[in-house]
Motif scaffolding. Structure first.
Motif, PDB file in Angstrom:
ATOM      1  N   VAL A 145       0.842  -1.190   0.000  1.00 12.72           N
ATOM      2  CA  VAL A 145       0.000   0.000   0.000  1.00 12.72           C
ATOM      3  C   VAL A 145       0.884   1.249   0.000  1.00 12.72           C
ATOM      4  CG1 VAL A 145      -1.855  -1.157   1.253  1.00 12.72           C
ATOM      5  CG2 VAL A 145      -0.077   0.051   2.530  1.00 12.72           C
ATOM      6  N   PRO A 146       0.325   2.414  -0.310  1.00 10.78           N
ATOM      7  CA  PRO A 146       1.107   3.654  -0.180  1.00 10.78           C
ATOM      8  C   PRO A 146       1.483   3.900   1.279  1.00 10.78           C
ATOM      9  CG  PRO A 146      -0.832   4.000  -1.560  1.00 10.78           C
ATOM     10  CD  PRO A 146      -1.003   2.659  -0.921  1.00 10.78           C
ATOM     11  N   VAL A 147       2.749   4.224   1.522  1.00 11.13           N
ATOM     12  CA  VAL A 147       3.253   4.516   2.863  1.00 11.13           C
ATOM     13  C   VAL A 147       4.164   5.739   2.774  1.00 11.13           C
ATOM     14  CG1 VAL A 147       3.166   2.090   3.543  1.00 11.13           C
ATOM     15  CG2 VAL A 147       5.299   3.036   2.628  1.00 11.13           C
ATOM     16  N   TYR A 148       4.631   6.179   3.924  1.00  9.86           N
ATOM     17  CA  TYR A 148       5.740   7.124   3.986  1.00  9.86           C
ATOM     18  C   TYR A 148       6.925   6.395   4.612  1.00  9.86           C
ATOM     19  CZ  TYR A 148       2.461  11.013   3.255  1.00  9.86           C
ATOM     20  OH  TYR A 148       1.520  11.866   2.742  1.00  9.86           O
ATOM     21  N   THR A 149       8.115   6.651   4.094  1.00 11.27           N
ATOM     22  CA  THR A 149       9.314   6.175   4.761  1.00 11.27           C
ATOM     23  C   THR A 149       9.918   7.330   5.545  1.00 11.27           C
ATOM     24  OG1 THR A 149      10.716   6.645   2.838  1.00 11.27           O
ATOM     25  CG2 THR A 149       9.772   4.430   3.020  1.00 11.27           C
ATOM     26  N   LEU A 150      10.372   7.026   6.746  1.00 15.38           N
ATOM     27  CA  LEU A 150      11.081   8.010   7.554  1.00 15.38           C
ATOM     28  C   LEU A 150      12.555   7.930   7.176  1.00 15.38           C
ATOM     29  CD1 LEU A 150      10.924  10.082   9.903  1.00 15.38           C
ATOM     30  CD2 LEU A 150      11.462   8.189  11.449  1.00 15.38           C
ATOM     31  N   ALA A 151      13.083   9.033   6.657  1.00 10.75           N
ATOM     32  CA  ALA A 151      14.452   9.057   6.156  1.00 10.75           C
ATOM     33  C   ALA A 151      15.207  10.230   6.767  1.00 10.75           C
ATOM     34  CB  ALA A 151      14.445   9.155   4.629  1.00 10.75           C
ATOM     35  N   VAL A 152      16.516  10.245   6.539  1.00 15.01           N
ATOM     36  CA  VAL A 152      17.392  11.298   7.048  1.00 15.01           C
ATOM     37  C   VAL A 152      17.585  12.360   5.966  1.00 15.01           C
ATOM     38  CG1 VAL A 152      19.698  11.800   7.951  1.00 15.01           C
ATOM     39  CG2 VAL A 152      18.567   9.646   8.536  1.00 15.01           C
ATOM     40  N   THR A 153      17.545  13.624   6.341  1.00 14.28           N
ATOM     41  CA  THR A 153      17.783  14.699   5.391  1.00 14.28           C
ATOM     42  C   THR A 153      19.271  14.763   5.026  1.00 14.28           C
ATOM     43  OG1 THR A 153      18.167  16.356   7.106  1.00 14.28           O
ATOM     44  CG2 THR A 153      15.882  16.007   6.406  1.00 14.28           C
ATOM     45  N   ARG A 219      -0.852   8.138   6.048  1.00  9.07           N
ATOM     46  CA  ARG A 219      -0.352   6.823   5.656  1.00  9.07           C
ATOM     47  C   ARG A 219       0.468   6.230   6.800  1.00  9.07           C
ATOM     48  NH1 ARG A 219       2.412   7.793  -0.337  1.00  9.07           N
ATOM     49  NH2 ARG A 219       0.728   9.038  -1.255  1.00  9.07           N
ATOM     50  N   LYS A 220       0.711   4.943   6.720  1.00  8.95           N
ATOM     51  CA  LYS A 220       1.634   4.306   7.651  1.00  8.95           C
ATOM     52  C   LYS A 220       3.045   4.825   7.395  1.00  8.95           C
ATOM     53  CE  LYS A 220       3.451  -0.294   8.808  1.00  8.95           C
ATOM     54  NZ  LYS A 220       3.369  -1.740   8.490  1.00  8.95           N
ATOM     55  N   VAL A 221       3.826   4.997   8.460  1.00 11.87           N
ATOM     56  CA  VAL A 221       5.209   5.448   8.353  1.00 11.87           C
ATOM     57  C   VAL A 221       6.129   4.274   8.675  1.00 11.87           C
ATOM     58  CG1 VAL A 221       6.962   7.055   9.203  1.00 11.87           C
ATOM     59  CG2 VAL A 221       4.579   7.803   8.982  1.00 11.87           C
ATOM     60  N   VAL A 222       7.102   4.031   7.809  1.00 17.09           N
ATOM     61  CA  VAL A 222       8.037   2.915   7.947  1.00 17.09           C
ATOM     62  C   VAL A 222       9.443   3.480   8.131  1.00 17.09           C
ATOM     63  CG1 VAL A 222       8.978   0.830   6.867  1.00 17.09           C
ATOM     64  CG2 VAL A 222       6.581   1.474   6.475  1.00 17.09           C
ATOM     65  N   ASP A 223      10.151   2.987   9.126  1.00 17.80           N
ATOM     66  CA  ASP A 223      11.498   3.484   9.410  1.00 17.80           C
ATOM     67  C   ASP A 223      12.492   3.015   8.354  1.00 17.80           C
ATOM     68  OD1 ASP A 223      13.855   4.407  10.612  1.00 17.80           O
ATOM     69  OD2 ASP A 223      14.069   2.536  11.746  1.00 17.80           O
ATOM     70  N   LYS A 224      13.142   3.952   7.683  1.00 15.07           N
ATOM     71  CA  LYS A 224      14.214   3.660   6.732  1.00 15.07           C
ATOM     72  C   LYS A 224      15.432   4.536   7.026  1.00 15.07           C
ATOM     73  CE  LYS A 224      12.073   0.546   4.240  1.00 15.07           C
ATOM     74  NZ  LYS A 224      12.563  -0.854   4.154  1.00 15.07           N
ATOM     75  N   THR A 225      15.567   4.980   8.268  1.00 15.50           N
ATOM     76  CA  THR A 225      16.678   5.856   8.613  1.00 15.50           C
ATOM     77  C   THR A 225      17.994   5.111   8.737  1.00 15.50           C
ATOM     78  OG1 THR A 225      16.291   5.601  10.983  1.00 15.50           O
ATOM     79  CG2 THR A 225      15.130   7.409   9.864  1.00 15.50           C
ATOM     80  N   GLU A 284       9.043  10.447   3.091  1.00 15.13           N
ATOM     81  CA  GLU A 284       9.072  10.300   1.644  1.00 15.13           C
ATOM     82  C   GLU A 284       8.005   9.298   1.217  1.00 15.13           C
ATOM     83  OE1 GLU A 284      13.113   9.049   0.954  1.00 15.13           O
ATOM     84  OE2 GLU A 284      13.788  11.130   0.685  1.00 15.13           O
ATOM     85  N   PRO A 285       7.161   9.637   0.229  1.00 10.82           N
ATOM     86  CA  PRO A 285       6.144   8.691  -0.261  1.00 10.82           C
ATOM     87  C   PRO A 285       6.790   7.447  -0.854  1.00 10.82           C
ATOM     88  CG  PRO A 285       5.726  10.930  -1.043  1.00 10.82           C
ATOM     89  CD  PRO A 285       7.110  10.932  -0.463  1.00 10.82           C
TER      90      PRO A 285
END
Length: 304
Positions: A145-153, A219-225, A284-285
């Motif tokens: 499904v569409p989610v957001y990933t949590l990323a580092v700037t 959306r659900k947020v998924v950790d990708k940091t 990030e989508p």
């Protein structure tokens, strides 16, 4: 099958022998369970915690399923990971409308023990009640499904490592220990505490921060940091970035006055993005997995 208003009691309910997903942890049995329709005008919720006993007042079957298969599924802590609950096709309306009160006492094998705690009774032990008395059958799926990933700037993270001793690990099966006189209780590690202009977390991993953010954005947020460890995190909107997400709720509308519109999800997400920039983080989508719990079959509880 119509449910009678008389109390329905069962003794020595057969329980699945092991905690779901944890094959070495036994699930305690119930000594007695009663199910009855909610008294008209009754107030819903879980009664005062009492080791070895549980009372759930005036709740729907859908609430019981969310509670036992999602929120307290591991029998130990409160799970805030998002899982979508999907009723069966053309499911009966009563699973949302009929309200039940459940009173239960756990079987005690050792007299000196107080019995299982609230999370175990509301989770795996309640699953057995629903499967036995409501003939509940369900299965799990994982969907993309569409989610957001949590990323580092690009500027890198600006996170404060967790201070020692400023939070406690959540364990709802352990009795609550009050703090010394004059001291406030410590917060649970990894839990979000809502403030007027943001939220605060002590001892939180990036996965736990992602779970907290999932409750606010669309959306659900998924950790990708890729960041390990625990941190003290404040998602701060004190400069006005989070008026929709974290403002105190307005007072109830007067009779005949329509309630105010709900916050715009896109506006809230943009506000969260602005606040996360202070931490060197961003959303990030993307496409990602989402757990889905699907109800296959259910019946009203039968009389004994």
């Amino acid at each position: 099958m119509k449910t009678s208003a008389a109390m329905m009691t069962i003794a020595a309910l057969a329980i699945v022998p092991l905690l779901r997903g944890q094959s070495n942890i036994p699930v305690p049995k119930w000594e007695a369970v009663s199910i009855k329709p909610c008294t008209p005008g009754g107030r819903g919720g879980v009664g005062r915690p009492d080791p070895g006993r549980i009372t759930v007042n005036c709740v729907s079957l859908m609430t019981l399923i969310r509670q036992s298969y999602i929120l307290f599924a591991n029998g130990k802590t409160m799970n805030l990971q998002q899982t979508k609950l999907v009723p069966m096709d053309k499911g009966p309306a009563w699973i949302d409308s009929d309200l039940y009160t459940i009173e239960a006492k756990a079987e005690t094998t050792v007299p000196s023990r107080a019995g299982p705690g609230q999370a175990m009774m509301l989770g795996p032990m309640m699953q057995a009640v629903l499967e036995d008395r409501f003939k509940l059958k369900l299965h799990r799926e994982t969907r993309q499904v569409p989610v957001y990933t949590l990323a580092v700037t690009k500027d890198g993270p600006k996170l404060q490592p967790a201070a020692r001793g400023n939070c406690v690990v959540q364990d709802l099966d352990q009795p609550f220990t009050p703090p010394p006189p004059g001291q406030a209780p410590l917060p649970f590690c990894g839990m979000a505490h809502i403030m007027t202009n943001g939220f605060d977390m002590k001892g939180a991993t990036m996965a736990e921060l992602s779970t907290a953010l999932s409750g606010w954005v669309d959306r659900k947020v998924v950790d990708k940091t890729g960041i390990a460890g625990a941190f003290d995190v404040r998602v701060d909107g004190s400069n006005g970035e989070l008026p929709s997400a974290f403002a105190p709720p307005p007072p109830p509308p007067q009779p005949g006055v329509p309630p105010p519109p709900s916050p715009d999800p896109a506006e809230t997400t943009a506000s969260i993005q602005s606040a996360l920039q202070k931490l060197g983080l961003k959303l990030e989508p993307a496409q990602g997995p989402e757990g889905v719990l699907i109800i296959d079959h259910v019946e009203r509880p039968s009389e004994n």
